[in-house]
Design a protein around this motif. Structure first.
Motif, short mmCIF file in Angstrom:
data_model
loop_
_atom_site.label_atom_id
_atom_site.label_comp_id
_atom_site.label_asym_id
_atom_site.label_seq_id
_atom_site.Cartn_x
_atom_site.Cartn_y
_atom_site.Cartn_z
N VAL A 114 0.86 -1.19 0.00
CA VAL A 114 0.00 0.00 0.00
C VAL A 114 0.89 1.23 0.00
O VAL A 114 1.77 1.38 0.87
CB VAL A 114 -0.95 0.00 1.21
CG1 VAL A 114 -1.76 1.29 1.27
CG2 VAL A 114 -1.91 -1.20 1.13
N ASN A 115 0.69 2.08 -0.98
CA ASN A 115 1.48 3.31 -1.07
C ASN A 115 0.82 4.45 -0.32
O ASN A 115 1.48 5.24 0.35
CB ASN A 115 1.69 3.68 -2.55
CG ASN A 115 2.25 2.52 -3.35
OD1 ASN A 115 1.57 1.95 -4.19
ND2 ASN A 115 3.47 2.14 -3.03
N GLU A 116 -0.49 4.54 -0.46
CA GLU A 116 -1.23 5.58 0.27
C GLU A 116 -2.48 4.95 0.88
O GLU A 116 -3.16 4.15 0.22
CB GLU A 116 -1.65 6.71 -0.68
CG GLU A 116 -0.49 7.54 -1.19
CD GLU A 116 -0.96 8.62 -2.17
OE1 GLU A 116 -1.16 9.76 -1.75
OE2 GLU A 116 -1.14 8.26 -3.35
N GLY A 117 -2.78 5.35 2.12
CA GLY A 117 -3.97 4.83 2.78
C GLY A 117 -3.68 3.58 3.59
O GLY A 117 -2.52 3.29 3.94
N ARG A 118 -4.73 2.85 3.86
CA ARG A 118 -4.63 1.67 4.74
C ARG A 118 -5.53 0.57 4.19
O ARG A 118 -6.64 0.85 3.72
CB ARG A 118 -5.10 2.08 6.15
CG ARG A 118 -4.80 1.08 7.22
CD ARG A 118 -4.96 1.74 8.60
NE ARG A 118 -4.18 1.00 9.58
CZ ARG A 118 -4.71 0.44 10.67
NH1 ARG A 118 -6.00 0.59 10.93
NH2 ARG A 118 -3.95 -0.23 11.51
N LEU A 119 -5.03 -0.64 4.26
CA LEU A 119 -5.80 -1.78 3.76
C LEU A 119 -5.90 -2.84 4.86
O LEU A 119 -4.90 -3.23 5.47
CB LEU A 119 -5.08 -2.36 2.52
CG LEU A 119 -5.58 -3.67 1.94
CD1 LEU A 119 -7.05 -3.61 1.56
CD2 LEU A 119 -4.75 -4.05 0.70
N LEU A 120 -7.12 -3.27 5.13
CA LEU A 120 -7.38 -4.37 6.07
C LEU A 120 -7.89 -5.55 5.26
O LEU A 120 -8.79 -5.37 4.42
CB LEU A 120 -8.43 -3.98 7.11
CG LEU A 120 -8.22 -2.67 7.87
CD1 LEU A 120 -9.47 -2.32 8.67
CD2 LEU A 120 -7.02 -2.80 8.80
N VAL A 121 -7.36 -6.74 5.49
CA VAL A 121 -7.81 -7.92 4.75
C VAL A 121 -8.14 -9.05 5.74
O VAL A 121 -7.32 -9.38 6.61
CB VAL A 121 -6.72 -8.42 3.77
CG1 VAL A 121 -7.28 -9.54 2.89
CG2 VAL A 121 -6.20 -7.29 2.90
N ILE A 122 -9.33 -9.60 5.59
CA ILE A 122 -9.71 -10.80 6.36
C ILE A 122 -9.85 -11.93 5.33
O ILE A 122 -10.79 -11.95 4.55
CB ILE A 122 -11.05 -10.59 7.11
CG1 ILE A 122 -10.95 -9.37 8.03
CG2 ILE A 122 -11.41 -11.83 7.91
CD1 ILE A 122 -12.22 -9.09 8.82
N PRO A 123 -8.91 -12.88 5.31
CA PRO A 123 -8.97 -13.92 4.27
C PRO A 123 -9.93 -15.06 4.57
O PRO A 123 -10.38 -15.74 3.68
CB PRO A 123 -7.53 -14.44 4.23
CG PRO A 123 -6.99 -14.17 5.60
CD PRO A 123 -7.68 -12.94 6.12
N ARG A 124 -10.19 -15.29 5.88
CA ARG A 124 -11.10 -16.39 6.25
C ARG A 124 -12.20 -15.80 7.14
O ARG A 124 -12.22 -16.02 8.36
CB ARG A 124 -10.31 -17.47 7.00
CG ARG A 124 -9.31 -18.19 6.11
CD ARG A 124 -8.62 -19.34 6.83
NE ARG A 124 -7.39 -18.91 7.47
CZ ARG A 124 -6.18 -19.38 7.18
NH1 ARG A 124 -6.03 -20.29 6.23
NH2 ARG A 124 -5.11 -18.96 7.83
N ALA A 125 -13.09 -15.03 6.52
CA ALA A 125 -14.08 -14.28 7.30
C ALA A 125 -14.92 -15.22 8.17
O ALA A 125 -15.09 -14.98 9.36
CB ALA A 125 -14.97 -13.47 6.37
#
Lengths: 47, 416
Positions: free
Chosen positions: B135-146
Motif C-alpha cells: 500500500v502506497n497511500e492509505g490503509r488496507l485491512l484484509v480478512i482472508p477467512r471471514a
C-alpha cells in the motif's frame, strides 16, 4: 441449547446400543451400527 | 417370536398341540447359544463402529487446522478479530485480520474473503493480496477467512473435497474448500425459521450464513457475534470502502457483478464502465432495500462506509454441475454447464474453457484495483493506492500459483 441436543443425542445412542445387543437378526444389528456412526461423531462434537 | 407368544398359540390350538410344541421347542442350551451369537455380533459391530468413528474423526479433525498464509512485503500488522470483539476469543469464529499501512495517510479499505468458503476465488483473492500487495497511500485491512468456522467442514450431501491443491514454482500448496455456513459443531441446533438481527425471516439453516447475519448481535448466535465484530471493525477502523468477495453459480442472475449499497452506486457504476473499456464485462446491481442481513445492505446502513459485494463465476457451487473435485474447483470446466449454456439457461457464457480460478481471482483483483483508483480520484484527500497486485492478464499468462509461492515469501519479499 447445544447441551440439551447433545443429551438427546446421547440418549438416542444409549437406546441404539441397547437395541444392538437385544436384536437377534444380523441385518438389523448392522443397520443400528450404521446409525451409531454419525450419532457418535455428533455427540463427540467432531462432525 | 417370544416363548410367551408360542404358548398362547398352543392354547388356541388345543392341549395336544401345546404339548407337541413343548416337545419340539429347542433345548435351553441352544437358546442361550442364539443369544450368545447375537451378542458376539453386537460386540464385533461395536468394534467396527469404533474404528469407523476413529478413522472419519481423524479426517474431520484435520480440517480444523488452517493452511498457512505467508504475509508479503506490505503487511505491517496482524491481529485477531477477537481483539475488537472479546466474545469471539477462543471460538472457531475468531479470525485473522491483516493490515497493510501505506507510506502516507489516506482512506481505509476493508477486503473480506472467505465469507462463503465454498467460493474459493474469494479467499484466494484475499490471500493473493496479503502475499503480494504493497500500500502506497492509505490503509488496507484484509480478512482472508471471514467465516473461519465454515472452513472446517464441507456442506452435507454435496460430496465436496476437503482440500484442493494449487501448483506453485516452490511446490504444491494446499488450500481448504469449506462450507457456505458455520460448522454445525460450533453453532447447533438451527431454528426452524431464522429471524435475523436485521429482522429478515429466513430458512433455519441460514442462521449459520455470515452473509445473512448482519448487522449481527454480540450476544446472539456465534455467526451473529462474528457479523457484529466485522461491523465493529468497520466502525473502529473508520473504513471508507468495504468489499465483500463472493462467487455465484452460472445459473444465478447476480453473477460477474458488483452489488452496491446506494451510497456506493456511483462508484460501482463508474468502475464497471471503465472495466468494460478494459474488456472485463461486469454488471452493477443495486442492493435491494428490503433484503436485509447482507453485507452490502447492513454495512452501508449501519456505517458511513461505501459497501460493495463482488461476484465471479463458480460452477462448483451450482446445481447443474457434475461431481465436485479439484479440477472443477480450479478449472471451472463442466460438460453439463456447456449443455445448459446451449439451452440458454445460464447468465454467463460457458465454453470448453470453463471459468478457471485465474479468471475469477483476476476479475476480483482488477475490480478492486479499479474501485480504489476511482475512489482515490473522487476522494483526493483520502486516496487508497495499492501496488504489487497481479492483474487478470498476469494471472492468465503466469498462473495463480506464481503469486502464491511460499518459497518466495520465505526468502524474498519482492513481488514475482
Amino acid at each position: 441449547m447445544t447441551f440439551l441436543y447433545q443429551a438427546i443425542t446421547a440418549g438416542v445412542i444409549a437406546f441404539a446400543v441397547w437395541n444392538l445387543f437385544r436384536e437377534r437378526r444380523l441385518a438389523e444389528q448392522m443397520g443400528i451400527a450404521l446409525v451409531l456412526i454419525p450419532l457418535l461423531l455428533r455427540v463427540l462434537m467432531i462432525k | 417370536m417370544s416363548a410367551k407368544g408360542k404358548t398362547r398359540i398352543g392354547t388356541r390350538t388345543g392341549l395336544k398341540d401345546n404339548a407337541n410344541e413343548k416337545m419340539t421347542s429347542p433345548p435351553p442350551t441352544e437358546k442361550n447359544d442364539g443369544k450368545g451369537r447375537s451378542w458376539i455380533a453386537a460386540g464385533v459391530l461395536i468394534a467396527v463402529v469404533a474404528a469407523a468413528v476413529a478413522i472419519s474423526a481423524r479426517e474431520f479433525v484435520a480440517m480444523w487446522e488452517d493452511p498457512p498464509i505467508y504475509p508479503g512485503p506490505g503487511i505491517t500488522e496482524q491481529f485477531m478479530l477477537s481483539s475488537i470483539a472479546p466474545e469471539l476469543a477462543g471460538s472457531a469464529a475468531d479470525t485473522e485480520v491483516y493490515v497493510l499501512d501505506g507510506d502516507s495517510p489516506g482512506g481505509t479499505l476493508l477486503i473480506l474473503g472467505g465469507t462463503h468458503p465454498n467460493e474459493p476465488a474469494s479467499s484466494l483473492t484475499a490471500i493473493t493480496i496479503i502475499e503480494n500487495a504493497v500500500v502506497n497511500e492509505g490503509r488496507l485491512l484484509v480478512i482472508p477467512r471471514a467465516n473461519h468456522s465454515a472452513f472446517t467442514c464441507t456442506d452435507p450431501q454435496e460430496g465436496a473435497p476437503q482440500t484442493y491443491v494449487i501448483e506453485t514454482p516452490g511446490g504444491d500448496r494446499l488450500f481448504r474448500y469449506g462450507s457456505r455456513a458455520t460448522n454445525p459443531i460450533d453453532q447447533w441446533p438451527d431454528p426452524v425459521i431464522y429471524v435475523g438481527s436485521s429482522g429478515q425471516a429466513l430458512a433455519g439453516a441460514e442462521v449459520r450464513n455470515l452473509n445473512r447475519s448482519y448487522p449481527g448481535d454480540s450476544g446472539g448466535y456465534l455467526t451473529e457475534k462474528l457479523a457484529a465484530a466485522i461491523l465493529d471493525l468497520i466502525r473502529t477502523e473508520n473504513v471508507d470502502l468495504a468489499i465483500d468477495l463472493h462467487e455465484a453459480s452460472p445459473e444465478y442472475p447476480v453473477i460477474n457483478a458488483i452489488v452496491a449499497h446506494e451510497n456506493a452506486l456511483p462508484l460501482a457504476v463508474e468502475a464497471a464502465l471503465f472495466l468494460e473499456f478494459e474488456g472485463i464485462q461486469i454488471g452493477v446491481e443495486a442492493s435491494p432495500i428490503n433484503l436485509r442481513g447482507l453485507s452490502h445492505r447492513e454495512w452501508g446502513d449501519a456505517t458511513d462506509t461505501l459497501a460493495l459485494l463482488i461476484e465471479s463465476t463458480n460452477p462448483a457451487q451450482g446445481r447443474l454441475r457434475g461431481a465436485i473435485n479439484s479440477e472443477l474447483i480450479l478449472e471451472g470446466a463442466d460438460p453439463y454447464y456447456i449443455r445448459a449454456a446451449g439451452q440458454g439457461l445460464l447468465y454467463v457464457p460457458f465454453s470448453d474453457a470453463g471459468h478457471p480460478i485465474e479468471e475469477r481471482v483476476g476479475r476480483h483483483l482488477d475490480t478492486i484495483a479499479m474501485l480504489t483508483e476511482i475512489y482515490s480520484s473522487q476522494h483526493g484527500d483520502q486516496p487508497i493506492r495499492i501496488s504489487g497486485l497481479p492483474t487478470l492478464s498476469d494471472l492468465s499468462v503466469r498462473g495463480l500459483g506464481t503469486y502464491l509461492d511460499p518459497s518466495i515469501r520465505e526468502t524474498d519479499h519482492s513481488p514475482p
